[in-house]
Design a protein around this motif. Sequence first.
Motif, mmCIF file in Angstrom:
data_model
loop_
_atom_site.group_PDB
_atom_site.id
_atom_site.type_symbol
_atom_site.label_atom_id
_atom_site.label_comp_id
_atom_site.label_asym_id
_atom_site.label_seq_id
_atom_site.Cartn_x
_atom_site.Cartn_y
_atom_site.Cartn_z
ATOM 1 N N GLY A 156 33.387 50.081 48.359
ATOM 2 C CA GLY A 156 33.698 49.743 46.966
ATOM 3 C C GLY A 156 35.200 49.675 46.756
ATOM 4 O O GLY A 156 35.715 48.768 46.110
ATOM 5 N N THR A 157 35.906 50.638 47.334
ATOM 6 C CA THR A 157 37.357 50.650 47.182
ATOM 7 C C THR A 157 37.973 49.387 47.761
ATOM 8 O O THR A 157 38.915 48.833 47.195
ATOM 9 C CB THR A 157 37.944 51.888 47.888
ATOM 10 O OG1 THR A 157 37.243 53.031 47.439
ATOM 11 C CG2 THR A 157 39.414 52.039 47.588
ATOM 12 N N ALA A 158 37.434 48.915 48.887
ATOM 13 C CA ALA A 158 37.999 47.722 49.504
ATOM 14 C C ALA A 158 37.848 46.512 48.595
ATOM 15 O O ALA A 158 38.774 45.709 48.456
ATOM 16 C CB ALA A 158 37.325 47.462 50.843
ATOM 17 N N ILE A 159 36.694 46.393 47.957
ATOM 18 C CA ILE A 159 36.499 45.259 47.040
ATOM 19 C C ILE A 159 37.512 45.347 45.903
ATOM 20 O O ILE A 159 38.194 44.379 45.564
ATOM 21 C CB ILE A 159 35.063 45.259 46.478
ATOM 22 C CG1 ILE A 159 34.064 45.046 47.613
ATOM 23 C CG2 ILE A 159 34.893 44.195 45.408
ATOM 24 C CD1 ILE A 159 32.612 45.133 47.184
ATOM 25 N N MET A 160 37.634 46.550 45.340
ATOM 26 C CA MET A 160 38.567 46.717 44.222
ATOM 27 C C MET A 160 40.006 46.503 44.679
ATOM 28 O O MET A 160 40.838 45.979 43.952
ATOM 29 C CB MET A 160 38.420 48.120 43.625
ATOM 30 C CG MET A 160 37.041 48.421 43.107
ATOM 31 S SD MET A 160 36.607 47.487 41.632
ATOM 32 C CE MET A 160 37.285 48.538 40.364
ATOM 33 N N PHE A 161 40.292 46.934 45.885
ATOM 34 C CA PHE A 161 41.645 46.785 46.423
ATOM 35 C C PHE A 161 42.022 45.311 46.497
ATOM 36 O O PHE A 161 43.134 44.923 46.141
ATOM 37 C CB PHE A 161 41.699 47.419 47.813
ATOM 38 C CG PHE A 161 43.065 47.456 48.412
ATOM 39 C CD1 PHE A 161 43.953 48.461 48.069
ATOM 40 C CD2 PHE A 161 43.478 46.496 49.315
ATOM 41 C CE1 PHE A 161 45.225 48.506 48.615
ATOM 42 C CE2 PHE A 161 44.749 46.530 49.872
ATOM 43 C CZ PHE A 161 45.617 47.541 49.522
ATOM 44 N N ALA A 162 41.075 44.497 46.961
ATOM 45 C CA ALA A 162 41.353 43.065 47.073
ATOM 46 C C ALA A 162 41.671 42.479 45.708
ATOM 47 O O ALA A 162 42.647 41.741 45.547
ATOM 48 C CB ALA A 162 40.145 42.364 47.683
ATOM 49 N N VAL A 163 40.871 42.821 44.709
ATOM 50 C CA VAL A 163 41.118 42.284 43.377
ATOM 51 C C VAL A 163 42.424 42.834 42.823
ATOM 52 O O VAL A 163 43.193 42.123 42.162
ATOM 53 C CB VAL A 163 39.939 42.589 42.439
ATOM 54 C CG1 VAL A 163 40.152 41.932 41.096
ATOM 55 C CG2 VAL A 163 38.640 42.106 43.044
ATOM 56 N N GLY A 164 42.712 44.112 43.108
ATOM 57 C CA GLY A 164 43.963 44.717 42.663
ATOM 58 C C GLY A 164 45.163 43.998 43.254
ATOM 59 O O GLY A 164 46.150 43.748 42.562
ATOM 60 N N ALA A 165 45.060 43.630 44.514
ATOM 61 C CA ALA A 165 46.185 42.943 45.151
ATOM 62 C C ALA A 165 46.400 41.580 44.508
ATOM 63 O O ALA A 165 47.535 41.181 44.233
ATOM 64 C CB ALA A 165 45.925 42.793 46.646
ATOM 65 N N VAL A 166 45.310 40.874 44.243
ATOM 66 C CA VAL A 166 45.443 39.555 43.628
ATOM 67 C C VAL A 166 46.034 39.669 42.221
ATOM 68 O O VAL A 166 47.006 39.000 41.881
ATOM 69 C CB VAL A 166 44.075 38.846 43.593
ATOM 70 C CG1 VAL A 166 44.127 37.622 42.716
ATOM 71 C CG2 VAL A 166 43.662 38.454 44.998
ATOM 72 N N SER A 167 45.471 40.580 41.414
ATOM 73 C CA SER A 167 45.973 40.657 40.042
ATOM 74 C C SER A 167 47.389 41.207 40.016
ATOM 75 O O SER A 167 48.185 40.852 39.146
ATOM 76 C CB SER A 167 45.035 41.481 39.162
ATOM 77 O OG SER A 167 44.919 42.789 39.658
ATOM 78 N N GLY A 168 47.734 42.056 40.977
ATOM 79 C CA GLY A 168 49.105 42.564 41.048
ATOM 80 C C GLY A 168 50.094 41.477 41.430
ATOM 81 O O GLY A 168 51.199 41.405 40.895
ATOM 82 N N THR A 225 36.406 37.049 48.313
ATOM 83 C CA THR A 225 35.774 38.358 48.225
ATOM 84 C C THR A 225 34.273 38.188 48.075
ATOM 85 O O THR A 225 33.483 38.861 48.718
ATOM 86 C CB THR A 225 36.310 39.122 46.996
ATOM 87 O OG1 THR A 225 37.725 38.992 46.995
ATOM 88 C CG2 THR A 225 35.939 40.555 47.035
ATOM 89 N N PHE A 226 33.916 37.261 47.207
ATOM 90 C CA PHE A 226 32.496 37.090 46.949
ATOM 91 C C PHE A 226 31.766 36.641 48.208
ATOM 92 O O PHE A 226 30.760 37.203 48.604
ATOM 93 C CB PHE A 226 32.293 36.074 45.829
ATOM 94 C CG PHE A 226 30.948 36.206 45.215
ATOM 95 C CD1 PHE A 226 30.759 37.064 44.153
ATOM 96 C CD2 PHE A 226 29.876 35.517 45.719
ATOM 97 C CE1 PHE A 226 29.511 37.220 43.600
ATOM 98 C CE2 PHE A 226 28.626 35.664 45.168
ATOM 99 C CZ PHE A 226 28.449 36.523 44.108
#
Lengths: 431, 316
Positions: free
Chosen positions: A57-69, B104-105
């Motif tokens: 779960g953290t990895a998925i969130m990390f990816a989105v965090g990197a993009v939005s950052g 990601t998806f």
Amino acid sequence: MSDLLAARSQMAMSLAFHIVFAVVGMAMPLLMLVAEGLWLKRGDPVYRILAERWSKGTAIMFAVGAVSGTVLSFELGLLWPQFMEYAGPIIGMPFSLEGLAFFLEAIFLGVYLYGWDRVPRSAHFLCGVAVLASGTMSGILVVCANAWMNHPVGFQLVDGRPTDIDPLQAMLNPGSFAQGLHMTIAAFQSVGFAVAGIHAFMLLKDRQNRFHRLALNIALLVGGVAALVQPFSGDISARLVARTQPVKLAAMESHFKTEAGAPLLIGGIPDVEHETVHFGIEIPYGLSLLAFHDPHAVVRGLADFPRDEWPPVPIVHFAFQIMVGIGTGMALLALYCFWRLFVGKEQPLGLLILASPLGLIALEAGWVVTEVGRQPWIIYGFMRTSEAVTPVPNLIVPFTTFSLLYLGLAFTTLSLLGAHVVRSPKAREVQ
Amino acid sequence: MIDEVTLLATALMVSLILYALTAGADFGGGVWDMLSGGARKSEQRHLIARALAPIWEANHVWLVLVVVLLFVAFPSAFATLMIWLHIPLTIMLVGIVLRGTAFTFRHYDPLGETDPRMQRWSLQFAAASVMTPIMLGVCVGAVASGRVPGTTFTDSWWHGFPVALGFFTLALFAFLAACYLPLETDDPALQDDFRKRALGAAVVTALLGWLCRGLAPHLPIPLGIEILVAVIGVLAVGSLWTRRYWLARSMAALQVVTILWGWGLSQFPYILPPTLTFHGAAAPQSVLRVMLTALGVGGVLLVPSFLYLYRVFKRQ
Ligand code: HDD
Ligand code: HEM
Ligand code: HEM
């Protein structure tokens, strides 16, 4: 919508989005580490499944965090070029260090995720520690940059240009400690309760599930401890604001008239036109006591300041009420849960499910207090937000585009998490 | 000669090159994902996804470093860029977000390939992989041809050379990815698929490069660089032809390095030609020193960590 308003809304929306992923990057590693530590100590495979599940779960969130950052670091310039030209050299230090911390986090998260059976157990655990340390550092460092916007120090103004810049002093400005501490605790609190709520929900459907029970306990422990200390950290923040940003404090409390022994206002609807508050509950001497730890201290009111330096009072006031209300409620809930745990009773699953979004709501509300409360300044006392905005027209277009994009991204992330993290492990996985 | 400003300008270029070498290959992978076909369509896609997966999130860090170096060390240039290239940069960001979501998806979702939702993600992934490099190239082209600051928010970049350079960048990244990919598999047929694609991309890249040169004959690119670019190109094609994949990969990477480095050299000491120099845009000395120290400390921490990551995964 004016271009300035569009720019402000886009910034607010992007930050509000990013912060959710940022806190997960800060707090989840601790949950993973507790689970992994229990696995190492007790050898019970369910803990390892838990750690693996959480790290996915953290990895998925990390990816989105990197993009939005990544988007955010551009937006600072795309929307506020004059601000960055002025402030970039002064607050560049925490941003550069944040990049470094992020990179370290990515590297060790990589080893952590894919290295379960490739590196020795102790090395794996240490990688987790490195993820935790760098993730938390990332968060604290950006908050230092934000604290500088509230407490601009570390430079001299000569002919309207910053000179004599001392990046270290700017980074370690008077707000860094209070905001960094409050933010870090908020991360553990909001993520701890969010995770606890999810597992409580699964437990409600399947009371005998050991996996979810253990997960709930770990998450509750982390979130609960944070919730108990958060009011103390909030007190440090409030006293700092009272000293350094009196207008913000006055707006938070809808405190219009300067007075000694000021009362604390709970709830209420501020009426900016007539400079009064309707339907509030007042606790005598409360505000003076909380803001200065002295019941007779003088608290300056909004009327002391020119109107064009007032932030939007109702927004700041409501946001502050929401944060403090939730903070108090969650501290009480944490006490109650710890007591139940102590006497060996079942946790209040329904309450925990209801409470799961509260931490995140308080987090967003707290940022609204800080950011909207600083208006009309982008750098408190030095530069107005309206002076910083880009001359590019039609900012409503990028605002709408990014709003839609983030909506889609949020939806995707939620459905992925649903598919991967929340579902119960198959019986044979847990034995 | 070598002062703080020059060192930081170098760091800026190095970090842009690293972005091109890592994320560039990712974007190129997206292009080949879109163009996958033939008997081994799904094997090709799996190979691309596997090659991208573990590190893709981290690659944007180089772009972020470019941004941070710019606003810390060269703040006035940063502000000018962000104002006059607002539109292409925003489109680039949209591409980065769309790509991140789609990847990601697709990576984490257990849908089958024929599922219509999967196809939609693939389309989005492909579109974003094309859009982002083009916009990156447009921005570089706008700076290189001295259009920033412009007179309107579109004429600063909407012009023959920047747009052509955008497509050149796309082709170059696709070439880079196609040269990386054969080394990620042991299947000779699959290797050959990408070898053919790399050769095709080489031709397109060369043609577009020639077009860009024709559109901006006045750019002061040193002759030595032009010859070097041509020689490396020939070597890359030669090694692809003879299936020397390691050599091809190295040459493709070297090609990217040479082109970017050559661009940097040709416009130094200007950060925004024809008027603003690196020295003119630089922040005060005290800031530059701190920034260099931070970069040094960063290197000391990052290099061993990275080697560790590499060792763990090569031992499999
Ligand atoms: C879980 C989230 C959470 C909870 C329960 C609380 N806070 Fe908070 N608060 C934040 C999350 C947060 C935050 C989002 O993290 C902020 C925004 C900026 C910052 O430094 O922290 C914040 C800001 C913030 C500020 C403004 C600081 C500034 O502008 O410099 C004050 C005065 C407080 N808080 C006070 C409190 C008090 C008295 C609480 C009583 C329980 C409280 N907070 C609970
Ligand atoms: C209080 C607000 C913020 C906090 C606490 C925070 C924290 C974090 C954390 C913990 C990460 C790591 C990603 C993860 O683990 O998911 C991250 C990523 C990132 N953040 Fe933020 N962030 C905040 C605001 C910002 C702002 C304002 C910017 C823009 C300058 C920014 C730029 C980035 C970037 C660029 C990344 C990705 C890392 C990279 O590619 O270098 N963040 N942030
Ligand atoms: C992640 C948590 C954060 C949230 C939810 C947040 C929220 C907001 C909001 C609501 C605004 C609009 C205020 C207004 O114009 O009325 C804003 C503005 C802004 N914030 Fe934050 N903020 C966060 C953290 C940060 C950090 C860490 C930084 C910088 C280091 C930052 C920099 C800015 C800037 C530059 C603006 C625009 C100028 C201004 O309106 O003052 N924010 N943010």
